[in-house]
Design a protein around this motif. Structure first.
Motif, mmCIF file in Angstrom:
data_model
loop_
_atom_site.group_PDB
_atom_site.id
_atom_site.type_symbol
_atom_site.label_atom_id
_atom_site.label_comp_id
_atom_site.label_asym_id
_atom_site.label_seq_id
_atom_site.Cartn_x
_atom_site.Cartn_y
_atom_site.Cartn_z
ATOM 1 N N UNK A 96 8.070 5.430 -6.819
ATOM 2 C CA UNK A 96 7.733 6.039 -5.543
ATOM 3 C C UNK A 96 8.824 5.717 -4.526
ATOM 4 N N UNK A 97 9.038 6.580 -3.519
ATOM 5 C CA UNK A 97 10.027 6.260 -2.483
ATOM 6 C C UNK A 97 9.676 4.955 -1.760
ATOM 7 N N UNK A 98 10.674 4.107 -1.564
ATOM 8 C CA UNK A 98 10.432 2.821 -0.928
ATOM 9 C C UNK A 98 9.925 2.937 0.491
ATOM 10 N N UNK A 99 10.340 4.007 1.202
ATOM 11 C CA UNK A 99 9.908 4.134 2.597
ATOM 12 C C UNK A 99 8.449 4.554 2.730
ATOM 13 N N UNK A 100 7.786 4.833 1.616
ATOM 14 C CA UNK A 100 6.364 5.160 1.627
ATOM 15 C C UNK A 100 5.525 4.029 1.037
ATOM 16 N N UNK A 101 6.126 2.849 0.928
ATOM 17 C CA UNK A 101 5.428 1.656 0.451
ATOM 18 C C UNK A 101 5.412 0.621 1.577
ATOM 19 N N UNK A 102 4.225 0.180 1.967
ATOM 20 C CA UNK A 102 4.060 -0.663 3.147
ATOM 21 C C UNK A 102 3.569 -2.045 2.738
ATOM 22 N N UNK A 103 4.347 -3.044 3.100
ATOM 23 C CA UNK A 103 4.052 -4.421 2.711
ATOM 24 C C UNK A 103 2.755 -4.887 3.350
ATOM 25 N N UNK A 104 1.932 -5.556 2.547
ATOM 26 C CA UNK A 104 0.636 -6.040 3.011
ATOM 27 C C UNK A 104 0.729 -7.488 3.473
ATOM 28 N N UNK A 105 0.124 -7.823 4.609
ATOM 29 C CA UNK A 105 0.046 -9.228 5.029
ATOM 30 C C UNK A 105 -0.766 -10.036 4.016
ATOM 31 N N UNK A 106 -0.620 -11.360 4.052
ATOM 32 C CA UNK A 106 -1.305 -12.219 3.089
ATOM 33 C C UNK A 106 -2.821 -12.088 3.173
ATOM 34 N N UNK A 160 -3.095 -0.933 8.449
ATOM 35 C CA UNK A 160 -2.894 -2.310 8.000
ATOM 36 C C UNK A 160 -3.165 -3.290 9.140
ATOM 37 N N UNK A 161 -2.729 -2.950 10.347
ATOM 38 C CA UNK A 161 -2.967 -3.821 11.500
ATOM 39 C C UNK A 161 -4.454 -3.912 11.803
ATOM 40 N N UNK A 162 -5.168 -2.792 11.755
ATOM 41 C CA UNK A 162 -6.611 -2.800 12.003
ATOM 42 C C UNK A 162 -7.323 -3.719 11.007
ATOM 43 N N UNK A 163 -6.939 -3.629 9.734
ATOM 44 C CA UNK A 163 -7.585 -4.445 8.696
ATOM 45 C C UNK A 163 -7.182 -5.903 8.841
ATOM 46 N N UNK A 164 -5.902 -6.160 9.037
ATOM 47 C CA UNK A 164 -5.396 -7.534 9.138
ATOM 48 C C UNK A 164 -5.987 -8.268 10.334
ATOM 49 N N UNK A 165 -6.150 -7.557 11.444
ATOM 50 C CA UNK A 165 -6.662 -8.175 12.666
ATOM 51 C C UNK A 165 -8.172 -8.361 12.663
ATOM 52 N N UNK A 173 0.873 -1.179 0.000
ATOM 53 C CA UNK A 173 0.000 0.000 0.000
ATOM 54 C C UNK A 173 0.903 1.219 0.000
ATOM 55 N N UNK A 174 0.540 2.233 -0.767
ATOM 56 C CA UNK A 174 1.394 3.403 -0.949
ATOM 57 C C UNK A 174 0.845 4.612 -0.201
ATOM 58 N N UNK A 175 1.680 5.237 0.600
ATOM 59 C CA UNK A 175 1.347 6.535 1.179
ATOM 60 C C UNK A 175 1.675 7.594 0.134
ATOM 61 N N UNK A 176 0.715 8.450 -0.228
ATOM 62 C CA UNK A 176 0.894 9.301 -1.407
ATOM 63 C C UNK A 176 1.662 10.594 -1.205
ATOM 64 N N UNK A 177 1.985 10.965 0.049
ATOM 65 C CA UNK A 177 2.625 12.255 0.288
ATOM 66 C C UNK A 177 4.050 12.122 0.777
ATOM 67 N N UNK A 178 4.945 12.923 0.196
ATOM 68 C CA UNK A 178 6.352 12.907 0.568
ATOM 69 C C UNK A 178 6.778 14.295 1.048
ATOM 70 N N UNK A 196 -8.038 -3.582 -0.230
ATOM 71 C CA UNK A 196 -7.993 -3.123 1.156
ATOM 72 C C UNK A 196 -6.756 -2.262 1.389
ATOM 73 N N UNK A 197 -5.651 -2.603 0.724
ATOM 74 C CA UNK A 197 -4.446 -1.782 0.820
ATOM 75 C C UNK A 197 -4.682 -0.376 0.305
ATOM 76 N N UNK A 198 -5.410 -0.258 -0.812
ATOM 77 C CA UNK A 198 -5.728 1.066 -1.348
ATOM 78 C C UNK A 198 -6.624 1.842 -0.401
#
Length: 360
Positions: free
Chosen positions: A140-150, A315-320, A98-103, A156-158
């Motif tokens: 996009x900057x890598x630090x603004x990309x967050x890995x999604x759990x399976x 992501x934690x709220x959605x995953x859990x 999932x990408x955070x759009x602001x840098x 949902x990431x979007x």
């Protein structure tokens, strides 16, 4: 991320949805900028339509931002990593993110203190002159990309982007297990704020809106009570009393997700002495509201601008399972010229549409 008019040297096979004028969206080639050492190249898979995207399409502006040259639209997004820069170690091709759009600039005082959402030089997807993410691929900057759990889908990431607004608003207002909450406005942001407030433990949540369908959705998503209000400013006093009765006790926090003169007046009137009003929606710029009476009751007013450091929690709220954003996605479209036009018109019409999503 590429600025409007900036030369790019990557493959021209990439396509994007370009905003050229009022109601003028075109899928055209979008050359990508070179991949920097801390960047990643992402193949977009899910992109949602936000109200600001519709504003740009219909008026070529949103608030103080004006589209002065063709711009790629879209900022609610998730995709799959295709390539990583030489200094990226936390992501690999194939990762779903999932990408955070602001840098932020990371140099100004606001960025240094952690409030990068207030950076005066913020570069944010689809905020002129920065290009957005409704494209086959973006850099996009890598630090603004967050890995999604399976167990979290790309759609949902979007949805982490709009959900971040609600999560940040609840953080700002310190919503918790002893906080009664009023949410004004049951559009997409009001509904994700409802989900966030419930996840933060709010024991009672009342939602007010002018639309019966949206109120029924809010009830389905967990609102304890809903109150139908009007556009008429003369109804504020009676509606405040109705809202207070629905809450059954004092309203600790009101989250105004509409941002109009009437909704802010309602928020001030409904919130208990010593409570908080959190302004999330930005419908009106200048307002005539009863600020002095609210101040005399020590009602705190909190501003919210986008979000900061929210993706891991979303992501934690959605995953859990604490938050389920899937019911908010009401319409899905592919990435053809005809479907892009139809998708934006669907979102602009409103009606039963809550979140319109592209599956690329």
């Amino acid at each position: 991320m590429g600025k409007g008019g900036k030369a790019c040297d990557a493959s021209t096979q990439n396509r994007a949805a370009w905003l050229h004028g009022v109601n003028d969206l075109r899928i055209q080639p979008y050359p990508l900028p070179p991949l920097g050492p801390t960047d990643v190249r992402v193949r977009m898979k899910a992109v949602g339509i936000c109200g600001s995207d519709v504003h740009y399409l219909k008026t070529m502006s949103c608030g103080d931002y004006k589209v002065k040259e063709p711009m790629v639209i879209g900022h609610e997004c998730a995709g799959i990593i295709e390539e990583v820069g030489s200094e990226i170690t936390s992501l690999v091709p194939g990762d779903r993110v999932a990408l955070e759009p602001g840098q932020g600039c990371w140099r100004c005082d606001r960025c240094k203190e952690g409030s990068y959402n207030l950076c005066p030089d913020m570069e944010f997807f689809a905020t002129p002159p920065i290009h957005g993410s409704l494209a086959d691929q973006i850099v996009h900057p890598g630090n603004l990309c967050f890995k999604l759990p399976d167990n979290v889908s790309l759609e949902e990431g979007a949805m982490c982007e709009p959900l971040s607004v609600g999560v940040y608003g609840c953080r700002r207002a310190k919503v918790g297990a002893e906080t009664t909450v009023l949410i004004i406005g049951a559009g997409p942001i009001g509904l994700v704020t409802l989900l966030a407030a419930r996840a933060f433990g709010a024991p009672r949540i009342v939602v007010a809106d002018v639309d019966d369908h949206r109120l029924s959705v809010a009830k389905t998503l967990g609102a304890d009570q809903v109150v139908k209000v009007s556009f008429n400013k003369e109804d504020v006093a009676s509606e405040v009393e109705e809202i207070k009765k629905a809450m059954r006790k004092g309203i600790d926090v009101t989250l105004d997700c509409a941002g109009f003169e009437k909704t802010v007046s309602t928020a001030f009137g409904a919130t208990r002495n010593g409570g908080k009003v959190c302004l999330i929606g930005m419908g009106h710029c200048n307002m005539n509201v009863p600020l002095t009476p609210a101040a005399s009751r020590e009602v705190d007013v909190l501003g919210v601008f986008r979000y900061k450091n929210t993706w891991p929690q979303c992501i934690e709220f959605i995953s859990s399972g604490k938050i389920d954003v899937k019911p908010l996605i009401t319409h899905r479209f592919g990435f053809s010229q005809e479907e892009v036009v139809e998708a934006f018109e669907t979102s602009a019409r409103g009606g039963n549409a809550i979140k319109v999503m592209f599956n690329l």
